[in-house]
Design a protein around this motif. Sequence first.
Motif, mmCIF file in Angstrom:
data_model
loop_
_atom_site.group_PDB
_atom_site.id
_atom_site.type_symbol
_atom_site.label_atom_id
_atom_site.label_comp_id
_atom_site.label_asym_id
_atom_site.label_seq_id
_atom_site.Cartn_x
_atom_site.Cartn_y
_atom_site.Cartn_z
ATOM 1 N N LYS A 83 0.854 -1.199 0.000
ATOM 2 C CA LYS A 83 0.000 0.000 0.000
ATOM 3 C C LYS A 83 0.884 1.241 0.000
ATOM 4 N N PRO A 84 0.328 2.381 -0.436
ATOM 5 C CA PRO A 84 1.103 3.622 -0.346
ATOM 6 C C PRO A 84 1.458 3.921 1.111
ATOM 7 N N ASN A 85 2.527 4.670 1.324
ATOM 8 C CA ASN A 85 2.954 5.019 2.691
ATOM 9 C C ASN A 85 2.811 6.544 2.891
ATOM 10 N N PRO A 86 3.094 7.062 4.092
ATOM 11 C CA PRO A 86 2.884 8.499 4.338
ATOM 12 C C PRO A 86 3.623 9.425 3.364
ATOM 13 N N GLY A 87 4.727 8.956 2.789
ATOM 14 C CA GLY A 87 5.443 9.769 1.795
ATOM 15 C C GLY A 87 4.593 9.988 0.546
#
Length: 248
Positions: A83-87
């Motif tokens: 999944k996408p991360n905070p960046g």
Amino acid sequence: MNPDSLQRDLDLATQLLRTARKVAVLTGAGISAESGLATFRGAGGLWEGQRVEDVATPRAFARDPSLVWRFYNLRRANLATVKPNPGHYALVQIEDRLGDGFTLITQNVDGLHRSAGSRNVLEIHGSLRRVRCVGCGVVSDRGVESLPDLPHCVACGKMLRPDVVWFEEDLPDLVWHRACKAAGECDCFLVIGTSAVDYPAAGLIDLARMQTADVIEINIQPSAASSHATITLLGPSGTILPELIKRL
Ligand code: BJW
Ligand code: ZN
């Protein structure tokens, strides 16, 4: 880097971002590292045990297309688990602030920027999710569905290949043209999670610099881009980018 100088550099980077009307971003494998995807070079790199020339060149595909497809199918299957991360999400917030003045140029083929919600994304090295027919050239989005070890085109029967840019291949014309325009026109160029050794992508940094843009680099270690950067923020992009957003 000592914490005081990181805070100072974060403040300076925030200033540059706040005053920029046009921002372009170049991302590399490092931004997806915190999502669990291996980078290409260095310890734990994607090509470990598998030489890049054995899998990511037109010659390799001509010699042994099944081997190349096994490799890409493994990576496609892996995409279903990440999944996408905070960046990634922080870049969506920058785009929300700037609207049309924001362009995200990515060397990544994982599609995580789009999954996070980024809209103006230029995938200059293609996408793992797409396939292209070597016969009729038709491109189709197959997402992360599992494909046979040697998939064929339903229209013409020829072999399909991953729609990515291999070594010694040209980048897609229109996408590359747009990337050069964005790099050449921006006031602020962010370079995130790339070793900046792969050309022509790394040349975008020089292009932005020549047009007097400030270059802000985010990386866990110095890279080939560092000597061209106005500021290098040393740290994981999943931490540094949300810190920048907090200050904006
Ligand atoms: C973090 C972090 C965290 C970690 N937070 N940071 C000799 C032979 C063949 C070709 C050439 C050659 N000499 C020159 C060339 C040209 C070649 C090239 O540039 N080669 C160099 C490597 C020398 N370029 C090409 O071939 C290009 N085409 C071309 O030039 O056509 C004309 C031509 C015609 C005929 C002959 C020669 C040229 C095309 C290049 C396409 C690149 N394709 C790949 C594979 C894509 C498909 C796939 O994925 O399978 O793209 S290679 C690979 O490198 C991939 C990446 O997009 C690209 C860039 O890598 P990236 O993203 O920078 O990853 P890493 O691993 O290098 O760096 C990660 C960074 O993240 C590190 O700095 C970490 O510190 C950092 N990091 N965790 C922040 N949490
Ligand atoms: Zn076809």
